[in-house]
Design an enzyme around this catalytic site. Structure first.
Site, short mmCIF file in Angstrom:
data_model
loop_
_atom_site.label_atom_id
_atom_site.label_comp_id
_atom_site.label_asym_id
_atom_site.label_seq_id
_atom_site.Cartn_x
_atom_site.Cartn_y
_atom_site.Cartn_z
N ASP A 1 46.06 9.75 41.80
CA ASP A 1 45.56 8.56 42.39
C ASP A 1 44.94 7.76 41.16
O ASP A 1 45.23 8.00 39.93
CB ASP A 1 44.45 8.93 43.37
CG ASP A 1 43.13 9.64 42.75
OD1 ASP A 1 43.10 9.94 41.47
OD2 ASP A 1 42.06 9.77 43.36
N CYS B 1 43.97 13.92 40.17
CA CYS B 1 42.82 12.66 40.59
C CYS B 1 41.76 12.80 39.75
O CYS B 1 41.66 13.41 38.63
CB CYS B 1 42.41 13.15 42.19
SG CYS B 1 41.52 14.45 42.40
N THR C 1 38.41 14.41 39.70
CA THR C 1 38.08 15.81 39.33
C THR C 1 39.28 17.12 39.60
O THR C 1 39.05 17.90 39.15
CB THR C 1 36.79 16.04 40.43
OG1 THR C 1 37.34 15.98 41.71
CG2 THR C 1 35.77 14.95 40.17
N HIS D 1 50.50 34.89 38.47
CA HIS D 1 50.14 35.86 39.72
C HIS D 1 50.28 35.08 41.32
O HIS D 1 50.35 35.68 41.99
CB HIS D 1 48.54 36.23 39.75
CG HIS D 1 48.22 37.26 38.57
ND1 HIS D 1 47.15 37.96 38.42
CD2 HIS D 1 49.19 38.07 37.67
CE1 HIS D 1 47.26 38.77 37.54
NE2 HIS D 1 48.53 38.90 37.11
N HIS E 1 52.25 40.65 43.25
CA HIS E 1 51.85 39.47 43.51
C HIS E 1 52.66 38.85 44.63
O HIS E 1 52.29 38.04 45.40
CB HIS E 1 51.86 38.57 42.29
CG HIS E 1 51.05 39.19 41.16
ND1 HIS E 1 49.76 39.48 41.26
CD2 HIS E 1 51.24 39.91 39.99
CE1 HIS E 1 49.16 40.12 40.22
NE2 HIS E 1 50.27 40.31 39.38
#
Length: 146
Positions: A10, A66, A68, A99, A134
């Site tokens: 964004d 974005c 954060t 993992h 995993h």
């Protein structure tokens, strides 16, 4: 022929997206899913559309950004089949692949410097999924679908 890698952001991640795109173009065919400027856009739309390109097989993996990384991570993980990992360092990037077989890495454009972001992405690209126990755990995650 260079391997493909998707990238999308964004407006809050635009500057870091542009840096990463340019840095990776020597080794990868980087498919840029937008945004194309720092003008305000809706991250759920941009990131959601780009994640669907991963699921369609257009690109095997995606870098999503974005401001954060939180919003992009939430938006990406709403899409069944996407395993998006918000990473802030090389260790979390490595473990997201080793993992969790993350097919999307999410970064915060306003919280990471360019050098660190590039190292994080490179670690993510270079790390393979371990499978084994995993794989079973990822199966359990898939069973949690609504």
């Amino acid at each position: 022929m260079k391997p493909k890698l998707g990238i999308a952001s964004d407006h809050g991640g635009f500057a870091l997206k542009e840096f990463l795109r340019k840095s990776l173009e020597e080794s990868f065919e980087v498919v840029d899913y937008g945004t194309k400027s720092e003008a305000s856009v809706d991250y759920p739309t941009i990131i959601g559309d780009a994640c669907r390109k991963v699921l369609a097989g257009e690109v095997p993996r995606l870098i999503a950004l974005c401001g954060t990384g939180i919003g992009a991570s939430i938006a990406a993980n709403r899409i069944p089949g996407i395993r998006a990992a918000l990473c802030h360092d090389e260790f979390t990037a490595e473990m997201s692949r080793r993992h969790n077989n993350a097919n999307v890495i999410v970064l915060g454009g306003r919280v990471l410097g360019t050098d660190l972001a590039l190292r994080i992405v490179q670690k993510w690209i270079d790390t393979d999924f371990e499978g084994g126990r995993h794989e079973r755990r990822l199966g359990l995650v898939e069973e949690q679908k609504p």
